[in-house]
Each structure stands twice: as C-alpha cells, then as structure tokens.
Design a protein around this motif. Structure first.
Motif, PDB file in Angstrom:
ATOM      1  N   LEU A  10     -46.739  22.453  19.075  1.00  0.00           N
ATOM      2  CA  LEU A  10     -47.500  22.407  20.321  1.00  0.00           C
ATOM      3  C   LEU A  10     -48.877  23.034  20.107  1.00  0.00           C
ATOM      4  N   HIS A  11     -49.899  22.380  20.640  1.00  0.00           N
ATOM      5  CA  HIS A  11     -51.262  22.885  20.539  1.00  0.00           C
ATOM      6  C   HIS A  11     -51.878  22.910  21.932  1.00  0.00           C
ATOM      7  N   ASN A  12     -52.308  24.109  22.338  1.00  0.00           N
ATOM      8  CA  ASN A  12     -52.973  24.277  23.635  1.00  0.00           C
ATOM      9  C   ASN A  12     -52.105  23.759  24.784  1.00  0.00           C
ATOM     10  N   MET A  13     -50.853  24.168  24.778  1.00  0.00           N
ATOM     11  CA  MET A  13     -49.901  23.749  25.804  1.00  0.00           C
ATOM     12  C   MET A  13     -49.388  24.965  26.572  1.00  0.00           C
ATOM     13  N   ALA A  14     -48.996  24.714  27.815  1.00  0.00           N
ATOM     14  CA  ALA A  14     -48.317  25.725  28.629  1.00  0.00           C
ATOM     15  C   ALA A  14     -46.903  25.231  28.896  1.00  0.00           C
ATOM     16  N   VAL A  15     -45.924  26.045  28.533  1.00  0.00           N
ATOM     17  CA  VAL A  15     -44.517  25.726  28.800  1.00  0.00           C
ATOM     18  C   VAL A  15     -43.893  26.955  29.450  1.00  0.00           C
ATOM     19  N   VAL A  16     -43.418  26.793  30.674  1.00  0.00           N
ATOM     20  CA  VAL A  16     -42.829  27.906  31.419  1.00  0.00           C
ATOM     21  C   VAL A  16     -41.460  27.463  31.910  1.00  0.00           C
ATOM     22  N   ALA A  17     -40.427  28.159  31.475  1.00  0.00           N
ATOM     23  CA  ALA A  17     -39.056  27.798  31.839  1.00  0.00           C
ATOM     24  C   ALA A  17     -38.410  28.933  32.620  1.00  0.00           C
ATOM     25  N   THR A  18     -37.881  28.599  33.804  1.00  0.00           N
ATOM     26  CA  THR A  18     -37.076  29.541  34.577  1.00  0.00           C
ATOM     27  C   THR A  18     -35.647  29.010  34.601  1.00  0.00           C
ATOM     28  N   THR A  19     -34.773  29.689  35.314  1.00  0.00           N
ATOM     29  CA  THR A  19     -33.375  29.266  35.318  1.00  0.00           C
ATOM     30  C   THR A  19     -33.165  27.928  35.999  1.00  0.00           C
ATOM     31  N   ASP A  20     -34.115  27.498  36.843  1.00  0.00           N
ATOM     32  CA  ASP A  20     -33.898  26.245  37.566  1.00  0.00           C
ATOM     33  C   ASP A  20     -35.062  25.264  37.477  1.00  0.00           C
ATOM     34  N   ALA A  21     -36.113  25.586  36.728  1.00  0.00           N
ATOM     35  CA  ALA A  21     -37.254  24.669  36.646  1.00  0.00           C
ATOM     36  C   ALA A  21     -38.041  24.941  35.369  1.00  0.00           C
ATOM     37  N   THR A  22     -38.669  23.883  34.848  1.00  0.00           N
ATOM     38  CA  THR A  22     -39.521  24.002  33.661  1.00  0.00           C
ATOM     39  C   THR A  22     -40.826  23.259  33.920  1.00  0.00           C
ATOM     40  N   PHE A  23     -41.933  23.900  33.568  1.00  0.00           N
ATOM     41  CA  PHE A  23     -43.258  23.293  33.722  1.00  0.00           C
ATOM     42  C   PHE A  23     -43.878  23.133  32.342  1.00  0.00           C
ATOM     43  N   VAL A  24     -44.387  21.922  32.058  1.00  0.00           N
ATOM     44  CA  VAL A  24     -45.018  21.625  30.772  1.00  0.00           C
ATOM     45  C   VAL A  24     -46.328  20.898  31.044  1.00  0.00           C
ATOM     46  N   ALA A  25     -47.421  21.389  30.457  1.00  0.00           N
ATOM     47  CA  ALA A  25     -48.720  20.735  30.643  1.00  0.00           C
ATOM     48  C   ALA A  25     -49.689  21.233  29.583  1.00  0.00           C
ATOM     49  N   PRO A  26     -50.701  20.424  29.232  1.00  0.00           N
ATOM     50  CA  PRO A  26     -51.794  20.971  28.423  1.00  0.00           C
ATOM     51  C   PRO A  26     -52.426  22.144  29.160  1.00  0.00           C
ATOM     52  N   VAL A  27     -52.818  23.161  28.429  1.00  0.00           N
ATOM     53  CA  VAL A  27     -53.370  24.359  29.058  1.00  0.00           C
ATOM     54  C   VAL A  27     -54.520  24.009  29.991  1.00  0.00           C
ATOM     55  N   LYS A  28     -55.402  23.123  29.562  1.00  0.00           N
ATOM     56  CA  LYS A  28     -56.569  22.789  30.382  1.00  0.00           C
ATOM     57  C   LYS A  28     -56.190  22.021  31.644  1.00  0.00           C
ATOM     58  N   GLU A  29     -54.970  21.467  31.696  1.00  0.00           N
ATOM     59  CA  GLU A  29     -54.505  20.748  32.878  1.00  0.00           C
ATOM     60  C   GLU A  29     -53.568  21.596  33.738  1.00  0.00           C
ATOM     61  N   SER A  30     -53.332  22.841  33.342  1.00  0.00           N
ATOM     62  CA  SER A  30     -52.306  23.637  34.018  1.00  0.00           C
ATOM     63  C   SER A  30     -52.663  23.961  35.462  1.00  0.00           C
ATOM     64  N   GLN A  31     -53.963  23.871  35.816  1.00  0.00           N
ATOM     65  CA  GLN A  31     -54.348  24.070  37.219  1.00  0.00           C
ATOM     66  C   GLN A  31     -53.656  23.064  38.131  1.00  0.00           C
ATOM     67  N   ASN A  32     -53.353  21.894  37.584  1.00  0.00           N
ATOM     68  CA  ASN A  32     -52.788  20.820  38.397  1.00  0.00           C
ATOM     69  C   ASN A  32     -51.325  21.035  38.742  1.00  0.00           C
ATOM     70  N   VAL A  33     -50.790  22.187  38.399  1.00  0.00           N
ATOM     71  CA  VAL A  33     -49.437  22.510  38.844  1.00  0.00           C
ATOM     72  C   VAL A  33     -49.364  22.492  40.368  1.00  0.00           C
ATOM     73  N   ARG A  34     -50.497  22.686  41.036  1.00  0.00           N
ATOM     74  CA  ARG A  34     -50.514  22.609  42.504  1.00  0.00           C
ATOM     75  C   ARG A  34     -50.069  21.242  42.989  1.00  0.00           C
ATOM     76  N   ASP A  35     -50.417  20.198  42.228  1.00  0.00           N
ATOM     77  CA  ASP A  35     -49.987  18.852  42.608  1.00  0.00           C
ATOM     78  C   ASP A  35     -48.478  18.702  42.459  1.00  0.00           C
ATOM     79  N   VAL A  36     -47.922  19.357  41.447  1.00  0.00           N
ATOM     80  CA  VAL A  36     -46.468  19.334  41.273  1.00  0.00           C
ATOM     81  C   VAL A  36     -45.794  20.003  42.471  1.00  0.00           C
ATOM     82  N   VAL A  37     -46.317  21.164  42.860  1.00  0.00           N
ATOM     83  CA  VAL A  37     -45.747  21.894  43.994  1.00  0.00           C
ATOM     84  C   VAL A  37     -45.827  21.051  45.265  1.00  0.00           C
TER      85      VAL A  37
END
Length: 753
Positions: free
Chosen positions: A323-350
């Motif tokens: 992985l290069h320049n990626m954000a991966v965040v895993a909790t017990t019930d959800a996982t978020f994966v995105a390029p670091v520069k696109e991680s702001q768009n997690v708001r759209d996921v929410v």
C-alpha cells in the motif's frame, strides 16, 4: 495582574471525517489520539496553562456526551466555569452567542477566548504567546481570529485573506469557505491566505454589538434560551424548545463575513485540526511516530512494503501489502479504505450510510463484547430449564386459579390483584416452554390458566376484563386493547401446542375486537371498548402488541387475513407512529394520531423501539417488505445512541424524543427487547451484531439475573447500578422467555453451523 480571559471550549461536534473511529455517540474530541489523554481534556489543560493567570473555563457540549465529558475532565480545574449542555446542535454562531451572553451576565465586559476542543497544538506556551499578541486588538474592540500559515493546498479548511499588517496583527479582508484544490493552490501561492483555526478572541461587548447588528434573532433567542436554562452543580442545561428556536448557522457566515474590522494574528504554534486521516499522518504528537517508510501504524497491524500510509486496527489483525499513501482504518464493525488524499471524502460515506439507515455512524460497538458467538447458550438453558421454569411452574401458580402477579425475593407469592395481561403472559410462557421441549407440565399449566380467565375474565360481548381479584372476582371490567392483544398471543401459542380451547376463544376475541375496538375510520384501535383515547390519549403500545399477536396467528394458521391485519398496523406505524426526523416512536397521541402535546407527547421508551424493531423485521420476513427493515434499523440506532446508560450499558426506561433521559432507571424487559432487536437485525445488510448480541445477553445476566435468587431476576436497576426492585413481577417472564428462547435458537444454529 493580567486581565482575566473567559475561555469557552466548543465540544459539540461529531467528527465525521474520522469515521469509523469517530461516531455520534463517541466523537473525536473524546478519543486519545496523542497518547496523552482525550483531546477535550488536553484543551482544558491548555486553557489552564496561561502563564499570567487562570480564568474560568466553560465547555459547550452535547447533552448526549455528558457522561464522556465528565469522565474526561474529572479532576481538571474549571476555575469557576462549568459545562453548558446543548439539547441539540445549533452550530457555532449559537455557541459564540452563548459564550457572550454568559460572560456579560456573570463577569461583565471581559475578553472571551473561544476554541475548538479537538485540535492539536504544539505547546501551551506558544499557544498563549499567540493569544497574548491578539489581546490589545481585542481590547480595542476588534474581533481577533488566529490564522495558520498553510503548508499545502488543503481543501478541508476555511481560509482567511489578509491585508495590511501592523505590529504583527493583520487586517482581515474576507473569510472564504473550503475551496476546491485549484483555488487552494492559488491561495497557497499568493501568500496572503491563512487557514482559519476557528480560535477567536474578542470582548463580550464587541460580540454582542455584532450579533445585534447582523444576527439579532440569534442573539435574542439565545438570551431567551439562557433565561429558561437550569443550572446546578453539574452544569447548565439548556431547554430544548427555546434552544431549538435559535437559527442554526456557523459564526463565520453569521458574523465574521459581515463585520468590517476583524484582525488576524498568525499562530506561533504548530497546529493540526486532526480532522482527517491524512492529518493524522502529519500529527506531531502521535502515540506511534511514523516508521522508516513513513507509515503511521496503530493497533495489531502487519505492513509489508507499505509507504506513507495510515494503518489502524481497533479490532483484530490487519495485514497490508504494497500500500502506498493509503488510509485503512478497521474497527470491530466497519472498515474504511481510501487513498490518503481522498480520505476527506469519508463524509460522503457517512452521508450514504445515514441515508440508508445504517447503524454504524450512530453508535460505537460496546467495549465489553464477548467475541465467541453462542457463549451464553449453556447459562441460558440452565436458567430457563433448571431455575426459572421449575420455580414459576410451582411457586408462581395459584392453586385456587390462575397465577400470582409477583414473587418476592424469598420465592413466596406476593398477594395482589390479578391483571389479565399477566394471566395471559404466563399461559404464553408455558406454551413457549412446551415449544422448546421442556418436559414439565406445560399443558396442565395452560389449561389451568385458561380455565381461570375463561370462567372469570370474559365479558358478555366476548372481550376480556382488565383485572380480577385473587379469587377471580371482577375488579375492573374495562375491555382494554392491550389485554386483548396479550390474550390473543397466549391463545396462538396454546393452539400451537395442541390446546383445544384456544382456537374458539381466539375467534370470539377477534370478533369482539372488530366490533368494539376497531376504529371504523381505519385508524387502528381504540384504547378500550368505551372508545377512550378518541378524546384523550391514544397509544402506540397496544397496537404493537396487537401487531405481535396478529403475526403469531398467521404463523400458526397460515391464514393471510391475520397478515393483512398486521399490514394495516404497519401502515399506521409508517403514517403516524414513526418520526422520520428524530428516528423515534412516541407513546402518546391525540385522537387524530398526532403526537400528543408535551410532556406526554415527548416520551419515548427505548424498550419499545427495540421491540418494534424486532417485530418489523419479522413482518419483513413474512411479506418480503424490505422497506420496514430500514425503519427497524433507525429505531434500533436511535435507541442505542440515546437510550442507553453509559455506566451500565442498560436501556433507560424513558427518554425524550430528543434523546434526553427522563426515567434513568432500567427495568429488565427493555434489555430483553434489545437482545431480540439485535438478533433480528443481525445479517440484514448491516453490521455483524453477533458480538453485540452476546454483550446484551451478558448485561441481562450481569445486572438482572445473576444478582437475584435462583429463577428470579432484579426487575429494576438504578442509574448508578443499584438494585431497587421490591419484588419480581410475573408479567416480565414473557419478555425473559421470548428473548432467551430466540437467543437459544440463534446460539444453537451458530454452534451447529
């Protein structure tokens, strides 16, 4: 001595850009992202670090976060300040107006420092040196904003354009909202745009003048809200109706864009709003500094050939390769994966999840989860078959007729009048025991109960009375719809296990309901055969139990007439019961099925949210109506987000539609309904709720069953976890046996699967 500065920390945000770690019930300001404690506690410590003297510290926070806030600031001095609890969010303009009005009322025209609770700042000394540089401008009547020199074309921050400079203080030309990337590049190149830190310094008189000139409605309604607020040793609690009347707007839009003479002081300190996963890569005070490849790794993570990535696991092992320049965040019930520069768009996921009624944005999985599904199977079976059923089938049975209303903690009967709903529920419980394969005398117990109510509890019209004396005399002949529903449910299960009396009694009961309880306008059922409720209150709860009984009769007969009856109640639920804005269900309505006026109309019961949720899922299985699944999820989400005591994990008895606890005690039956709801929703295009199921069964045993004598339960637990029940009501056995029977079936299936 330096002039006292009154500090206000804004702590009402949700932090959606750090989902799935930050959620509505546990936003980022309460997380420890630095290894030094939560962000809000760090901000309080910073406000206390002023070299020239401490001033009062106030925190403006959501009522829903009261417990987390108190936990995080315990032991930290507020110097005469206190928490200010908002019943709902009204954005930063209302918060600044609150700060100004409180300061004027309690301290006069003093300097006010407003700061967010969730920013990383390099050192307290640099912070206060920067604030000091703005004090003269603030005392002269200017609003001072503190700006951050940008080091990249950031699109997640607002900007401030600066003009002339004098003694390190700049004139502000304008505030601009978060730009697109091309505009951000131009701002960076120009050199006269700084990031807006959201930290402001001003005199109370200056800000009041600005509100009166540009936003008089916000100011006047804020003052009214403060007049109706309640202040005690715990803080100031704002009244919902008055606070909700304040227009919701940001202080940038409402005030800063209109005021002409605003000053900017560039920050001496390093600043990071920690508002995105990308920002956490650049965090100076990270508990785990970047490795040799520039990765920030937190939790149980194995990373091979990864570079410049943020890898975080709050659950099990997370492995990543290449992985290069990626954000991966895993909790017990959800996982978020995105390029670091696109991680702001997690708001759209929410936003997408919320639109779909998903639960993962609302609540954080319980910390006391049991990872092994079916872990309580042996304990549940032992309690049902070896403790509860043997006790209630003997001590709970009145040989003179029917069943006792309650047992004491000495397992002896409590002598009181016998309600029809309790008699029916005990018949149901023993029928369910027979369905489970209990080898006790369930058929005789069903006959015993039916004989008592059939002989003493029938009315001439075929309905069932409300209450009987111990020896069977009618004490209250009201034919209540709630009791008719309980009898119908009992008769359905008695019929399933072969009782010959059940079907004809049920047919007569259905005829009575249709003739005397049904609203001829097609709007459900009246409270009783007198028509009570048409002119006073009508309730959703009897309809829920009728809904339950109609589906039970469909199950045992296959007759679609019963399913059509259930469908009509679902239509009523969709049209009148469910509040789409708050995801809540009221208890009381007027004669036209409009939510009753306060205070009754404001009451919600988390237990009924859970109960409706499981029934709606059952209805969906029978009809393939997937639309009700979304409603079930929303009910469950609102009950979990607002209806749980964070100290015990138990559901409150009642809350307001806005999520404020009303009755903070916890009865046992809402906990059983929470189990049923989690069981129903597990596997319905949502999070894996198996750990949550185990946690809820665990809490039921921890608080209600294990602390009680054999075969009994503690029906009432106080807010602080103290047993306050006086006896054990028999009517709750219905809830216990239903939830634990469903759990048993789930656990057996999981073990075999």
């Amino acid at each position: 001595m330096a002039e006292k500065i009154i500090s206000f920390i804004m702590s009402g945000g949700v932090g959606t850009r750090l989902w799935p770690l930050s959620r509505e019930d546990f936003p980022k300001q309460f997380h420890d992202l630095s290894g030094k404690g939560s962000m809000v506690s760090g901000t309080v410590k910073r406000m206390n670090a002023r070299p020239s003297g401490h001033g009062p510290i106030f925190l403006i926070a959501s009522e829903a976060h009261e417990y987390r806030l108190r936990h995080d600031i315990a032991g930290l001095p507020l110097n005469g300040g206190r928490p200010i609890f908002e019943p709902l969010g009204r954005n930063t303009a209302a918060a600044v107006a609150l700060a100004t009005a409180i300061t004027l009322a309690e301290y006069g025209d003093r300097l006010i420092l407003v700061a967010p609770s969730d920013h990383e700042i390099s050192t307290d000394d640099d912070f206060w040196k920067t604030i000091h540089e703005g004090e003269e401008a603030a005392r002269s009547g200017r609003i001072v904003v503190f700006g951050i020199h940008p080091d990249k074309p950031e699109t997640g921050y607002g900007y401030v354009e600066t003009g002339q400079e004098k003694n390190g203080v700049y004139d502000v030309i304008r505030f601009v909202e978060k730009p697109d990337v091309e505009t951000a590049k131009k701002y960076l190149q120009s050199g006269n745009f700084l990031w807006n830190s959201g930290i402001f310094l001003f005199s109370a008189a200056t800000m009041k003048k600005a509100f009166l000139e540009f936003q008089p409605e916000i100011w006047n309604k804020t003052v009214e809200a403060l007049k109706s607020a309640h202040t005690d040793i715990s803080g100031t609690w704002l009244n919902y109706e008055h606070y909700a009347a304040i227009p919701s707007d940001s202080v940038d839009y409402a005030i800063m864009e209109h005021v002409k003479d605003i000053a900017l002081v560039p920050a001496r300190f390093h600043w990071n709003d920690l508002g995105s996963w990308q920002s956490l890569l650049n965090q100076q005070s990270s508990p785990t500094p970047p490795d040799e490849n520039g990765n920030v790794i937190i939790g149980d993570v194995v990373a091979i050939n990864c570079h410049g990535s943020y890898l975080r696991s709050e659950a099990g092992l997370l492995s990543a390769v290449g992985l290069h320049n990626m954000a991966v965040v895993a909790t017990t019930d959800a996982t978020f994966v995105a390029p670091v520069k696109e991680s702001q768009n997690v708001r759209d996921v929410v936003a997408t999840l919320e639109k779909a009624g998903r639960l993962e944005t609302k609540f954080t999985p319980a910390a006391d989860k049991i990872p092994q599904s079916g872990a309580y199977l042996t304990r549940v079976e032992h309690w049902l078959f070896d403790e509860a059923l043997p006790l209630w089938s003997t001590r709970g049975v009145d040989e003179k007729g029917g069943f006792y209303e309650a047992l004491g903690f000495d397992s002896m009967p409590v002598l009181r009048a016998k309600r029809m709903r309790t008699m029916a529920r005990q018949i149901y419980a023993f029928a369910m025991a027979g369905e489970m394969g209990w080898d006790g005398p369930y058929k005789e117990l069903i006959d015993h109960g039916l004989e008592f109510i059939g002989k003493n509890g029938r009315t001439d019209r075929g309905g069932w009375v409300l209450q009987l004396s111990q020896d069977g005399k009618v004490l209250d002949a009201t034919e209540d719809s709630y009791d008719q529903a309980c009898v119908l449910l009992a008769l359905a299960h008695a019929h399933r296990v072969g009782n010959k009396k059940a079907l004809p009694l049920a047919m007569e009961t259905f005829s009575f309901i249709d003739l005397h309880l049904a609203d001829k306008n097609g709007k459900g059922f009246f409270e009783n055969a007198k028509g009570d409720g048409e002119k006073t209150f009508r309730r959703s709860n009897p309809h829920m139990h009728l809904f339950e009984s109609f589906m039970a009769w469909y199950d045992v007969t296959g007759d679609r007439d019963y399913l059509e009856r259930a469908e009509r109640i679902v239509d009523l639920f969709k049209e009148h019961f469910f509040d789409e804005d708050s995801w809540t269900l009221a208890e009381y309505y007027d004669g036209n099925w409009q939510r009753a006026a306060s205070p009754e109309g404001d009451i919600c019961e988390p237990g009924h949210h859970f109960e409706w949720s499981s029934l709606l899922v059952d209805f969906s299985k029978k009809t393939n109506d997937r639309s009700v699944i979304k409603l079930a999820k929303k009910l469950y989400a609102s009950a979990v987000a607002n209806g749980l005591n964070r100290k015990t994990g138990l559901a409150y008895n009642t809350i307001s539609r806005h999520g404020m606890p009303i009755d903070t005690n916890s009865r046992s039956w809402p906990q059983t309904e929470a189990i049923k709801a989690a069981l129903a929703l597990d596997g319905n295009d949502g999070p894996d709720l198996k750990p949550e199921i185990e946690a809820r069964v665990g809490r039921l045993f921890r608080w209600h069953i294990d602390a009680a004598p054999k075969g009994l339960w503690i029906d009432l637990i106080s807010e602080n976890g103290r047993a306050i029940a006086e006896d054990v009501p028999a009517s709750i056995f219905y809830h216990m046996i239903t939830a634990l029977t469903q759990y048993r079936k789930f656990a057996q299936h999981w073990k075999l699967g």
